[in-house]
Design an enzyme around this catalytic site. Structure first.
Site, PDB file in Angstrom:
ATOM      1  N   LYS A 170     -55.497  -6.586   9.637  1.00  9.92           N
ATOM      2  CA  LYS A 170     -55.859  -7.200  10.917  1.00  9.92           C
ATOM      3  C   LYS A 170     -57.224  -6.705  11.383  1.00  9.92           C
ATOM      4  O   LYS A 170     -58.070  -7.488  11.817  1.00  9.92           O
ATOM      5  CB  LYS A 170     -54.804  -6.853  11.981  1.00  9.92           C
ATOM      6  CG  LYS A 170     -55.224  -7.234  13.396  1.00  9.92           C
ATOM      7  CD  LYS A 170     -54.186  -6.858  14.430  1.00  9.92           C
ATOM      8  CE  LYS A 170     -54.330  -5.472  15.003  1.00  9.92           C
ATOM      9  NZ  LYS A 170     -55.392  -5.301  16.010  1.00  9.92           N
ATOM     10  N   ASN A 171     -57.432  -5.388  11.288  1.00  8.32           N
ATOM     11  CA  ASN A 171     -58.650  -4.821  11.866  1.00  8.32           C
ATOM     12  C   ASN A 171     -59.907  -5.108  11.049  1.00  8.32           C
ATOM     13  O   ASN A 171     -61.019  -4.774  11.475  1.00  8.32           O
ATOM     14  CB  ASN A 171     -58.499  -3.308  12.077  1.00  8.32           C
ATOM     15  CG  ASN A 171     -57.601  -3.003  13.267  1.00  8.32           C
ATOM     16  OD1 ASN A 171     -57.168  -3.907  13.975  1.00  8.32           O
ATOM     17  ND2 ASN A 171     -57.323  -1.724  13.483  1.00  8.32           N
ATOM     18  N   CYS A 177     -54.515  -3.695  24.129  1.00  9.22           N
ATOM     19  CA  CYS A 177     -53.458  -2.702  24.286  1.00  9.22           C
ATOM     20  C   CYS A 177     -53.804  -1.709  25.396  1.00  9.22           C
ATOM     21  O   CYS A 177     -54.941  -1.269  25.505  1.00  9.22           O
ATOM     22  CB  CYS A 177     -53.290  -1.899  22.995  1.00  9.22           C
ATOM     23  SG  CYS A 177     -52.264  -2.694  21.769  1.00  9.22           S
ATOM     24  N   ARG A 186     -60.394   2.814  27.329  1.00 15.30           N
ATOM     25  CA  ARG A 186     -61.099   2.015  26.317  1.00 15.30           C
ATOM     26  C   ARG A 186     -62.320   1.286  26.863  1.00 15.30           C
ATOM     27  O   ARG A 186     -62.363   0.058  26.946  1.00 15.30           O
ATOM     28  CB  ARG A 186     -60.140   1.027  25.655  1.00 15.30           C
ATOM     29  CG  ARG A 186     -59.007   1.724  24.962  1.00 15.30           C
ATOM     30  CD  ARG A 186     -58.160   0.782  24.182  1.00 15.30           C
ATOM     31  NE  ARG A 186     -58.609   0.603  22.821  1.00 15.30           N
ATOM     32  CZ  ARG A 186     -57.960  -0.126  21.930  1.00 15.30           C
ATOM     33  NH1 ARG A 186     -56.882  -0.754  22.260  1.00 15.30           N
ATOM     34  NH2 ARG A 186     -58.399  -0.235  20.703  1.00 15.30           N
ATOM     35  N   ASP A 195     -53.694   5.034  14.653  1.00 12.14           N
ATOM     36  CA  ASP A 195     -52.805   3.870  14.576  1.00 12.14           C
ATOM     37  C   ASP A 195     -51.512   4.156  13.808  1.00 12.14           C
ATOM     38  O   ASP A 195     -50.650   3.283  13.718  1.00 12.14           O
ATOM     39  CB  ASP A 195     -53.531   2.678  13.925  1.00 12.14           C
ATOM     40  CG  ASP A 195     -54.498   2.010  14.891  1.00 12.14           C
ATOM     41  OD1 ASP A 195     -54.515   2.370  16.076  1.00 12.14           O
ATOM     42  OD2 ASP A 195     -55.245   1.118  14.436  1.00 12.14           O
ATOM     43  N   ARG A 209     -48.533  -9.402  17.199  1.00  9.26           N
ATOM     44  CA  ARG A 209     -49.996  -9.316  17.182  1.00  9.26           C
ATOM     45  C   ARG A 209     -50.476  -8.651  15.891  1.00  9.26           C
ATOM     46  O   ARG A 209     -51.577  -8.936  15.433  1.00  9.26           O
ATOM     47  CB  ARG A 209     -50.496  -8.490  18.381  1.00  9.26           C
ATOM     48  CG  ARG A 209     -50.348  -9.180  19.715  1.00  9.26           C
ATOM     49  CD  ARG A 209     -51.023  -8.360  20.793  1.00  9.26           C
ATOM     50  NE  ARG A 209     -52.280  -7.826  20.287  1.00  9.26           N
ATOM     51  CZ  ARG A 209     -52.792  -6.648  20.591  1.00  9.26           C
ATOM     52  NH1 ARG A 209     -52.175  -5.870  21.434  1.00  9.26           N
ATOM     53  NH2 ARG A 209     -53.923  -6.249  20.079  1.00  9.26           N
TER      54      ARG A 209
HETATM   55  C1  UD1 Z   1     -60.317   0.267  16.657  1.00 11.66           C
HETATM   56  C2  UD1 Z   1     -59.073  -0.376  16.122  1.00 11.66           C
HETATM   57  C3  UD1 Z   1     -57.849   0.333  16.655  1.00 11.66           C
HETATM   58  C4  UD1 Z   1     -57.936   1.822  16.330  1.00 11.66           C
HETATM   59  C5  UD1 Z   1     -59.259   2.408  16.769  1.00 11.66           C
HETATM   60  C6  UD1 Z   1     -59.469   3.839  16.313  1.00 11.66           C
HETATM   61  C7  UD1 Z   1     -59.663  -2.694  15.797  1.00 11.66           C
HETATM   62  C8  UD1 Z   1     -59.493  -4.120  16.206  1.00 11.66           C
HETATM   63  N1  UD1 Z   1     -59.047  -1.769  16.542  1.00 11.66           N
HETATM   64  O1  UD1 Z   1     -60.277   0.170  18.067  1.00 11.66           O
HETATM   65  O2  UD1 Z   1     -56.692  -0.251  16.038  1.00 11.66           O
HETATM   66  O3  UD1 Z   1     -56.901   2.494  17.022  1.00 11.66           O
HETATM   67  O4  UD1 Z   1     -60.351   1.633  16.245  1.00 11.66           O
HETATM   68  O5  UD1 Z   1     -59.371   3.920  14.941  1.00 11.66           O
HETATM   69  O6  UD1 Z   1     -60.327  -2.417  14.809  1.00 11.66           O
HETATM   70  N2  UD1 Z   1     -65.065   4.498  23.292  1.00 11.66           N
HETATM   71  C9  UD1 Z   1     -65.920   4.757  24.340  1.00 11.66           C
HETATM   72  N3  UD1 Z   1     -66.881   3.840  24.638  1.00 11.66           N
HETATM   73  C10 UD1 Z   1     -67.037   2.696  23.933  1.00 11.66           C
HETATM   74  C11 UD1 Z   1     -66.182   2.438  22.842  1.00 11.66           C
HETATM   75  C12 UD1 Z   1     -65.196   3.375  22.535  1.00 11.66           C
HETATM   76  O7  UD1 Z   1     -65.790   5.778  25.015  1.00 11.66           O
HETATM   77  O8  UD1 Z   1     -67.943   1.909  24.263  1.00 11.66           O
HETATM   78  C13 UD1 Z   1     -64.007   5.478  22.964  1.00 11.66           C
HETATM   79  C14 UD1 Z   1     -62.605   4.888  23.106  1.00 11.66           C
HETATM   80  O9  UD1 Z   1     -62.156   4.907  24.437  1.00 11.66           O
HETATM   81  C15 UD1 Z   1     -61.819   5.798  22.201  1.00 11.66           C
HETATM   82  C16 UD1 Z   1     -62.815   6.127  21.083  1.00 11.66           C
HETATM   83  O10 UD1 Z   1     -64.108   5.841  21.597  1.00 11.66           O
HETATM   84  O11 UD1 Z   1     -61.479   6.977  22.865  1.00 11.66           O
HETATM   85  C17 UD1 Z   1     -62.625   5.347  19.811  1.00 11.66           C
HETATM   86  O12 UD1 Z   1     -62.644   3.953  20.107  1.00 11.66           O
HETATM   87  P1  UD1 Z   1     -63.027   2.881  19.020  1.00 11.66           P
HETATM   88  O13 UD1 Z   1     -63.190   3.575  17.702  1.00 11.66           O
HETATM   89  O14 UD1 Z   1     -64.173   2.071  19.497  1.00 11.66           O
HETATM   90  O15 UD1 Z   1     -61.707   1.986  18.927  1.00 11.66           O
HETATM   91  P2  UD1 Z   1     -61.607   0.402  18.889  1.00 11.66           P
HETATM   92  O16 UD1 Z   1     -62.727  -0.170  18.072  1.00 11.66           O
HETATM   93  O17 UD1 Z   1     -61.362  -0.104  20.248  1.00 11.66           O
END
Ligand code: UD1
Length: 429
Positions: free
Chosen positions: A22-23, A126, A131, A316, A408
């Protein structure tokens, strides 16, 4: 709303085919916005998130054709999508759609890179922590975008196009890396992304972008170099197997006992999780067709695990591991470092009789001899499936309510598990 009913206690035996990730599928579909030619994606999982993204892309004017099955196709083979963003008719991604799935916010990058403008609602998804998207916005600003936030929308403009830059992420972010990577492919000049996420899904997207004519090196390492090009073209790409689905079923087998072949799985995508399962006493055997997982006789040994960006133990799989450790012989410790508030499954696992104490980012799980079935409620995607894992080993009946989260991210979960001997059924309505 659909529910899932499980009667626990059966060992799992058989084969589970692993679906496309999915990701990876989501950002790959979004990457189709970067070109006016057709991107063909094979092995796309049939998931609610994929269907929702099809609607979101459709709203921008993207045509998506899902090819039907051909003779000889495997029963579980993912779908092939032909995605054509020849004419982008709208650069706005509305709240009603983006609020349902966080990853859809990432359309901001290709829209900005190709159309030089985008208006995208701040995301939902989620409920695991706050986030934010500050680092995504930082990356786009570094590439020369002018960004404002108005009425819950991010409004991004780059009248003369994006320009290559050095982007240094203060923390590892998958979303930030995807956005920076996609945007930089069409920027003028070269871009360096440092402290980039190394997740296999980033590498998969970079591979596909390179097939589309991008010039990316270093994906899968913390330093990615992108030489911008004027235009990308069509390509054909196969989505890599889902490492989270693989780890989830491995933990389900570890929980119930038995022996299952995870067909199509790639062990190198989740080595940290497989190592933890080996420590817990589970037999893990990579083979030509994927991974064989078995637990026969021996109990589950407790483990101490901290989630970390790839190649560490994935956040995850944290909820699923916690479900498994509720039956371990002793105390386990699981520390969550990626997302705050990602322990919502703890109170639901307690309904099975699990003993879990929370102290800040760390959960201590005291293994119990028996779990008992209970009515439980799914909260987020991965938490939901941890309840299924607990239910498979619990005595009696469990009803998992609110399973739309499961749909999902897990393709035909109940079919895959019942084919291996689990008593599990979906109750519609
Ligand atoms: C993606 C995955 C999710 C997985 C996560 C971590 C997808 C669709 N989702 O989520 O399943 O759990 O990676 O492996 O691929 N953060 C900030 N600012 C930002 C962006 C992120 O502070 O602008 C923080 C987030 O709050 C979190 C951390 O960085 O604490 C990691 O987030 P991120 O790696 O971006 O996760 P996602 O891409 O949302």
């Amino acid at each position: 709303m659909d529910r899932i009913r499980i009667i626990g206690g059966n060992k799992l035996h058989g084969t589970i085919p692993i679906s496309g990730a999915k990701n990876a599928a989501l950002p790959l579909m979004i990457a189709a916005l970067l070109t006016d030619e057709t991107l063909i994606l094979d092995n796309v999982p049939r998931l609610a998130d994929v269907a929702l993204l099809q609607r979101i892309l459709g709203n921008h004017g993207v045509d998506i054709m899902a090819a039907g099955k051909r003779p000889g196709d495997h029963e579980y083979q993912g779908q092939t999508l032909h995605i054509s963003a020849k004419n982008i008719i709208d650069t706005t991604a509305p709240y009603e759609l983006v609020s349902k799935m966080r990853a859809s916010f990432w359309v901001v990058a290709p829209l900005l890179a190709r159309m030089h403008e985008a208006k995208v609602s701040l995301p939902g998804g989620c409920a695991i922590g706050t986030r934010p998207v500050d680092l995504l916005i930082m990356a786009l600003e570094k590439l020369g975008a002018e960004i404002s936030i108005d009425g819950g929308y991010v409004i991004a403009k780059a009248p003369g196009g994006l320009k290559g830059a050095t982007i240094e992420f203060p923390k590892v972010t998958v979303s930030g890396t995807h956005v920076a990577l996609m945007a930089a492919t069409l920027a003028k000049g070269s871009t360096i992304i440092s402290n980039a996420a190394c997740e296999p899904e980033i590498t998969d997207v970079a591979d596909c972008l390179n097939k589309m004519g991008a010039r990316i090196t270093g994906a899968g390492t913390p330093r990615i170099l992108i030489e911008g090009v004027d235009k990308l073209h069509g390509a054909r790409h196969t989505v890599l197997p889902d490492r989270i689905e693989t780890g989830t079923y491995a933990m389900a087998v570890a929980m119930t006992g038995g022996e299952v072949q995870l067909s199509g799985a790639r062990p190198e995508l989740l080595q940290a999780a497989l190592d933890v399962l080996s420590q817990a006493g589970v037999s893990i055997t990579p083979n030509n067709d994927g991974i064989k997982v078995a637990r026969n006789g021996a109990g589950i040994s407790p483990v101490t695990v901290t989630t970390a960006p790839f190649p560490g133990f994935p956040t995850d799989l944290q909820a699923q591991l916690m479900a498994l450790m509720t039956r371990a012989k002793g105390a386990s410790h699981i520390t969550e470092t990626i997302f705050e508030n990602r322990f919502m499954h703890v109170q639901e696992l307690a309904r099975f009789g699990a003993k879990i104490a929370l102290d800040g980012e760390t959960a201590t799980i005291d293994g119990v001899a028996k779990l008992r079935g209970a009515p439980v409620m799914a909260t987020d995607l991965r938490a939901s499936v941890s309840l299924v894992i607990a239910a498979l080993a619990a005595e009696g009946e469990t009803m998992v309510n609110r399973i739309y989260h499961l749909d999902r991210g897990f393709e035909r979960l109940e079919e895959k598990l019942s084919a291996c001997g689990a008593t599990i059924e979906r109750i519609s309505g």
